[in-house]
Enzyme design. Structure first.
Site, short mmCIF file in Angstrom:
data_model
loop_
_atom_site.label_atom_id
_atom_site.label_comp_id
_atom_site.label_asym_id
_atom_site.label_seq_id
_atom_site.Cartn_x
_atom_site.Cartn_y
_atom_site.Cartn_z
N SER A 257 0.92 -1.11 0.20
CA SER A 257 -0.11 0.10 -0.32
C SER A 257 0.82 1.46 -0.04
O SER A 257 2.07 1.57 0.07
CB SER A 257 -0.77 -0.18 1.41
N LYS A 258 0.58 2.37 -0.11
CA LYS A 258 1.06 3.69 0.06
C LYS A 258 1.86 3.88 1.07
O LYS A 258 2.87 3.72 1.47
CB LYS A 258 -0.20 4.60 0.11
N ARG A 259 1.51 3.20 2.13
CA ARG A 259 2.26 3.38 3.32
C ARG A 259 3.75 2.53 3.37
O ARG A 259 4.11 2.84 3.97
CB ARG A 259 1.33 3.05 4.53
N GLU A 267 2.44 9.05 -9.94
CA GLU A 267 2.56 9.74 -9.11
C GLU A 267 4.22 9.66 -9.40
O GLU A 267 4.76 10.61 -9.44
CB GLU A 267 2.17 9.05 -8.05
#
Ligand code: GLU
Length: 488
Positions: A257-259, A267
């Site tokens: 995930s993003k984390r 992006e």
């Protein structure tokens, strides 16, 4: 068509345009693309936009642009056409309808009128008996006249597939033999109506009609595969070969995930990662060529790619490795190429560039190239050339020295540099002047305070290069300002 060694290789990437292009989706696409190229096959892009509530044209554009930006080229797709189109599921409604009708006519599927409440009650009952929550088959034997009447009466219904209960095994190119008990599926819903078919159904019709020989996709689809195989068999279609690619994991081995530093392709692009670096990086997640090589062009990847070397277990995503690979690609670029690539980032940061600034920037890029991990780094790395940042006078003092010494050498540097005329103010002359000073003092005593005076930073390139880029006037002004800062 029977799938064997002589079958033409045709693979597909079938993204659902319901969000930005996830790096994991891009990787699955790349594996398909590389597999096709390696085997002289065909790479098809099919847009799976049957979920009309979540699919948008914008997401489709972002997905297709992202794949293309990464360097993938497809032979057939919504933008290219091809012999088995249309390549957008929303444009294939008639084809699905015809195939649903075929299953209904062959008594391999049936209309089910059970309401949500009834189904929920069935499930609760089965659960209370410790049984799997499969459909009870309430509507599986309705006679044709009843079905017709209920349909004509406008009663809501779905279409269910008569699932054959059996032990079903298939060979997965990455994970080996996988076995399922299809009795656990019950009669599955394959369409909400004749014009609203669902994923497991549309994917089978499309893969068959588009002559897909190998289905390479994320292993989150493994549980769908036996359901799809039953449908292939019900139609009498040849079953393609499957290869389920393990998902990428975060550093703690949980779902990426993003984390964990994972971002969408858009992006990465916006931050200044080069497409060839991102493609190189994602190809190496869960696959390796069997040797130590890490930097691959797309052609080299296509030559080396081997699906059987894709790891069967989830592979950890390492954001630092992407930075490292990106830095390698940045170093391979000429300063002129980098200038072109970096300019949009400076513009976006609001830096207006005069012609003189551009000349300066070319030199800055040559100087900072080794420090650029991504193109956007040029903004912070070049900032001090254009405006001296605030800094504390204490930083001017080299740690092995003292304030008096720093002031003395800085004043001496100023005096020496002042002697160089504007026209001869270049790196070799600046260096010669400073080296002469350092000879009578020490390099650290001369270079440290000067470097801080010119950059305002504790870490930066050397003062000779900075002074050369700043020019005589600005260099002398910055040294004079530093001396003023150090006034007792
Ligand atoms: N549209 C599906 C997805 O995005 C594709 C599944 C498949 O490759 O069969 O997950």
């Amino acid at each position: 068509m029977k799938i064997n060694e002589t079958t033409p290789i045709r693979v597909r990437m079938a993204p659902s345009p319901t969000g930005s292009l996830h790096i994991g989706t891009a990787r699955t696409a790349l594996f398909n693309y590389l597999f096709a190229r390696r085997h002289g096959g065909t790479f098809v892009v099919r847009i799976e936009d049957t979920d009309t509530e979540r699919s948008t044209k914008e997401f489709e554009a972002v997905t297709v642009d992202g794949l293309s930006w990464l360097g993938m080229r497809w032979d057939e797709g919504p933008d290219k056409g091809g012999p088995y189109g249309p390549y957008r599921q929303s444009e294939r409604t008639e084809i699905y309808k015809e195939h649903l009708q075929k299953l209904l006519d062959g008594n391999k599927a049936y209309h089910c009128f059970c309401t949500k409440v009834e189904l929920e009650a069935q499930r609760t009952y089965l659960a209370s008996q410790g049984l799997p929550p499969v459909y009870a088959g309430t509507c599986c034997a309705l006679d044709a006249a009843t079905v017709k009447k209920r349909l004509e009466g406008g009663e809501p219904s779905v279409i269910r597939f008569r699932t054959l209960a059996k032990k079903l095994a298939f060979h997965d190119l990455i994970r080996g033999t996988i076995e399922f008990d299809t009795g656990l599926f019950g009669d599955m819903v394959i369409a909400k109506s004749l014009t609203v078919p669902l994923y497991n159904f549309t994917v089978v019709v499309d893969d068959a009609l588009m002559r897909i020989s190998h289905v390479i996709r994320g292993d989150d689809h493994i549980s769908n595969t036996p359901k799809q195989i039953l449908l292939f068999e019900a139609f009498g279609f040849d079953v393609p070969v499957f290869a389920h690619v393990p998902l990428m994991l975060g550093s703690d081995r949980s779902k990426l995930s993003k984390r964990h530093g994972a971002k969408s392709v858009t992006e990465y692009r916006a931050e200044g990662y080069l497409p060839e670096a991102v493609a190189n990086f994602i190809a190496l997640i869960g696959w390796n060529p069997g040797d130590e090589r890490e930097i691959f062009s797309m052609d080299e990847l296509a030559q080396a790619f081997d699906l059987s070397r894709v790891s069967a277990s989830g592979t950890v995503f390492n954001a630092q490795k992407l930075d490292w690979i990106n830095a390698q690609y940045i170093r391979q670029k000429s300063s002129a190429e980098l200038l072109k690539l970096c300019l949009p980032y400076l513009k976006e940061a609001g830096r207006d560039m005069t012609d003189e600034d551009l000349l300066r920037l070319t030199k800055i890029i040559a100087l900072e190239k080794e420090r650029l991990k991504k193109l956007s780094d040029i903004v912070p790395l070049s900032a001090f050339f254009f405006a001296l940042p605030e800094y504390d006078a204490a930083v001017l003092v080299w740690k092995k020295s003292d304030k008096e010494k720093a002031r003395g050498t800085l004043a001496a540097s100023l005096a020496e540099l002042e002697k160089i005329p504007e026209a001869g103010f270049d790196a070799p002359r600046i260096k010669a002047a400073l080296d002469a000073l350092a000879g009578s003092s020490s390099a650290g005593d001369v270079y440290w305070p000067l470097r801080v005076a010119l950059s305002g930073r504790e870490a930066s390139p050397g003062p000779v290069e900075i002074a050369d880029i700043l020019g005589r006037k600005e260099t002398l002004a910055r040294i004079a300002a530093a001396l003023e800062k150090m006034e007792p």
